[in-house]
Design a protein around this motif. Structure first.
Motif, PDB file in Angstrom:
ATOM      1  N   ARG A 107      -7.560  -2.145  -6.385  1.00 16.97           N
ATOM      2  CA  ARG A 107      -8.589  -1.102  -6.681  1.00 16.97           C
ATOM      3  C   ARG A 107      -9.299  -0.181  -5.396  1.00 16.97           C
ATOM      4  O   ARG A 107      -9.811   1.008  -6.543  1.00 16.97           O
ATOM      5  CB  ARG A 107     -10.815  -2.490  -6.068  1.00 16.97           C
ATOM      6  N   LYS A 108      -8.628   0.086  -4.514  1.00 18.07           N
ATOM      7  CA  LYS A 108      -8.681   1.107  -3.874  1.00 18.07           C
ATOM      8  C   LYS A 108      -8.166   2.480  -4.416  1.00 18.07           C
ATOM      9  O   LYS A 108      -8.077   3.960  -4.745  1.00 18.07           O
ATOM     10  CB  LYS A 108      -7.906   0.865  -2.282  1.00 18.07           C
ATOM     11  N   TYR A 109      -6.759   2.256  -5.251  1.00 12.28           N
ATOM     12  CA  TYR A 109      -5.816   2.943  -6.089  1.00 12.28           C
ATOM     13  C   TYR A 109      -6.087   3.407  -7.331  1.00 12.28           C
ATOM     14  O   TYR A 109      -4.990   3.209  -8.132  1.00 12.28           O
ATOM     15  CB  TYR A 109      -4.150   2.845  -6.167  1.00 12.28           C
TER      16      TYR A 109
ATOM     17  N   ARG B  73      -2.130   6.355 -15.228  1.00 15.04           N
ATOM     18  CA  ARG B  73      -2.208   5.350 -14.659  1.00 15.04           C
ATOM     19  C   ARG B  73      -1.743   3.866 -14.649  1.00 15.04           C
ATOM     20  O   ARG B  73      -1.059   4.217 -15.254  1.00 15.04           O
ATOM     21  CB  ARG B  73      -3.776   4.710 -16.394  1.00 15.04           C
ATOM     22  N   TYR B  74      -1.979   3.161 -13.705  1.00 14.89           N
ATOM     23  CA  TYR B  74      -0.177   1.936 -13.284  1.00 14.89           C
ATOM     24  C   TYR B  74      -1.747   1.018 -12.932  1.00 14.89           C
ATOM     25  O   TYR B  74      -2.323   0.282 -13.316  1.00 14.89           O
ATOM     26  CB  TYR B  74      -0.301   2.375 -12.101  1.00 14.89           C
TER      27      TYR B  74
ATOM     28  N   GLU C  96       0.531  -1.179   0.403  1.00 17.20           N
ATOM     29  CA  GLU C  96      -0.042  -0.259   0.212  1.00 17.20           C
ATOM     30  C   GLU C  96       1.355   1.275  -0.157  1.00 17.20           C
ATOM     31  O   GLU C  96       0.336   2.288  -0.660  1.00 17.20           O
ATOM     32  CB  GLU C  96      -0.903   0.090   1.825  1.00 17.20           C
ATOM     33  N   ALA C  97       1.756   0.797   0.562  1.00 15.27           N
ATOM     34  CA  ALA C  97       2.729   2.336   1.157  1.00 15.27           C
ATOM     35  C   ALA C  97       3.456   2.797  -0.998  1.00 15.27           C
ATOM     36  O   ALA C  97       3.530   3.603  -0.591  1.00 15.27           O
ATOM     37  CB  ALA C  97       4.213   2.251   1.740  1.00 15.27           C
ATOM     38  N   ILE C  98       3.727   1.661  -1.568  1.00 12.29           N
ATOM     39  CA  ILE C  98       3.807   2.178  -3.142  1.00 12.29           C
ATOM     40  C   ILE C  98       2.439   2.597  -3.894  1.00 12.29           C
ATOM     41  O   ILE C  98       3.319   3.614  -3.937  1.00 12.29           O
ATOM     42  CB  ILE C  98       4.403   0.623  -3.508  1.00 12.29           C
ATOM     43  N   LEU C  99       1.967   2.080  -3.779  1.00  8.19           N
ATOM     44  CA  LEU C  99       0.973   2.821  -4.798  1.00  8.19           C
ATOM     45  C   LEU C  99       0.193   3.862  -3.922  1.00  8.19           C
ATOM     46  O   LEU C  99       0.397   5.072  -5.080  1.00  8.19           O
ATOM     47  CB  LEU C  99      -0.392   1.599  -4.158  1.00  8.19           C
ATOM     48  N   GLN C 100       0.444   4.261  -3.113  1.00  8.14           N
ATOM     49  CA  GLN C 100       0.353   5.275  -2.460  1.00  8.14           C
ATOM     50  C   GLN C 100       1.792   7.062  -2.744  1.00  8.14           C
ATOM     51  O   GLN C 100       1.159   7.956  -3.044  1.00  8.14           O
ATOM     52  CB  GLN C 100       0.402   5.558  -0.640  1.00  8.14           C
TER      53      GLN C 100
END
Length: 291
Positions: free
Chosen positions: A184-186, A164-165, A126-130
């Motif tokens: 889905r969150k990110y 977009r990632y 999650e830290a990566i996606l953030q």
């Protein structure tokens, strides 16, 4: 309206010359030729080293209107630093400052390919996606924090656009409901990765676009896709583009994707060893246009 784009992973391969590329075509004209044969191309060089603003500008100018690139994120981040520590923040800034803004409207998804040894950890991932900027203005602010590793920089993002990632995973620990919830969150897309390698295969829809990488049928990065295989993929691609899922969908999550009016689809052939990728891409494009 959803768009389907079929293409290839990279374009500069010596073995393609005189086979896919005309025998007397200059190397400098290969992208110009390839971009008129397929609808999108993954930029692979960015995975191995930082490119230059001039290169991105040259690639933009060589390709036709409506063409789209995806850009492969640096392995320095995914494979070496693994997005850990303060150095990872600088490395991400360096990548963003290296010229990708010069692709302008031709900048498509940014692909992050994680190695087979990279295991899923919910908090760390999650830290990566953030850490990934949501839009080009945010990316430009982060790019301004680059260091001297970037010799020439481009910090002008142009018109504000969402970034977009696409996330490609290769360790079985990612077969976890929590991973799909994070994507889905990110709003990051799970890469649908077709390969003979022992990598996880899943078709969870986690964003408003779908990203496929077809790595080959006989060996890793080799093996032509048969007519039956291309028909299989064309049926699935049409379903995803319509915002639906195939009836025999293979998901990690127990929850189906949220139904949409449509999803953009990016499909890249990576079976380049024996010059099969560009021809398979053209065959799939033809099959999709015929139906």
């Amino acid at each position: 309206m959803a768009r389907i784009r079929i293409g290839i992973s990279g374009w500069r391969y010596a073995g393609w010359r005189g086979v896919f590329y005309p025998a007397k075509l200059k190397q400098a004209q290969e992208l110009e030729f390839a971009s008129r044969e397929v609808q999108t191309i993954e930029i692979n060089g960015s995975h191995y080293s930082l490119q230059s603003p001039q290169s991105y500008t040259r690639w933009y100018e060589a390709t036709p209107k409506g063409f789209v690139f995806s850009v492969k994120g640096p392995r320095y981040l995914t494979h070496m630093l693994r997005f850990r520590g303060e150095r990872a923040s600088v490395a991400l800034a360096n990548f963003l400052a290296s010229g990708i803004f010069n692709l302008h409207e031709k900048l498509g998804p940014i692909l992050w390919q994680f190695p087979p040894s990279f295991k899923f950890d919910r908090v760390a991932f999650e830290a990566i996606l953030q850490s990934l900027p949501a839009h080009t203005d945010e990316a430009a602010s982060l790019a301004a924090k680059h260091d001297k590793q970037v010799k020439e920089v481009c910090l002008s993002p142009g018109r504000k656009r969402r970034l977009r990632y696409a996330i490609e995973i290769r360790h079985p620990s990612f077969c976890d409901e929590a991973f799909i919830k994070l994507l889905r969150k990110y709003r990051a897309a799970l890469v649908i990765s077709d390969s003979v390698a022992d990598w996880p295969y899943a078709e969870d829809m986690t964003s408003d676009f779908t990203y496929l990488r077809l790595h080959g049928t006989q060996t890793l990065y080799g093996g032509e896709y048969s007519d039956a295989a291309l028909e299989h993929w064309s049926i699935r691609i049409r379903k995803w583009a319509s915002g639906l899922e195939p009836k025999d969908v293979q998901r990690i999550s127990s929850k189906p994707a949220r139904r949409r009016a449509g999803r953009d689809v990016y499909c890249y052939f990576d079976n380049d060893k024996k010059v099969q990728a560009p021809f398979d891409a053209r065959r799939l494009m033809q099959r999709l246009s015929d139906n």
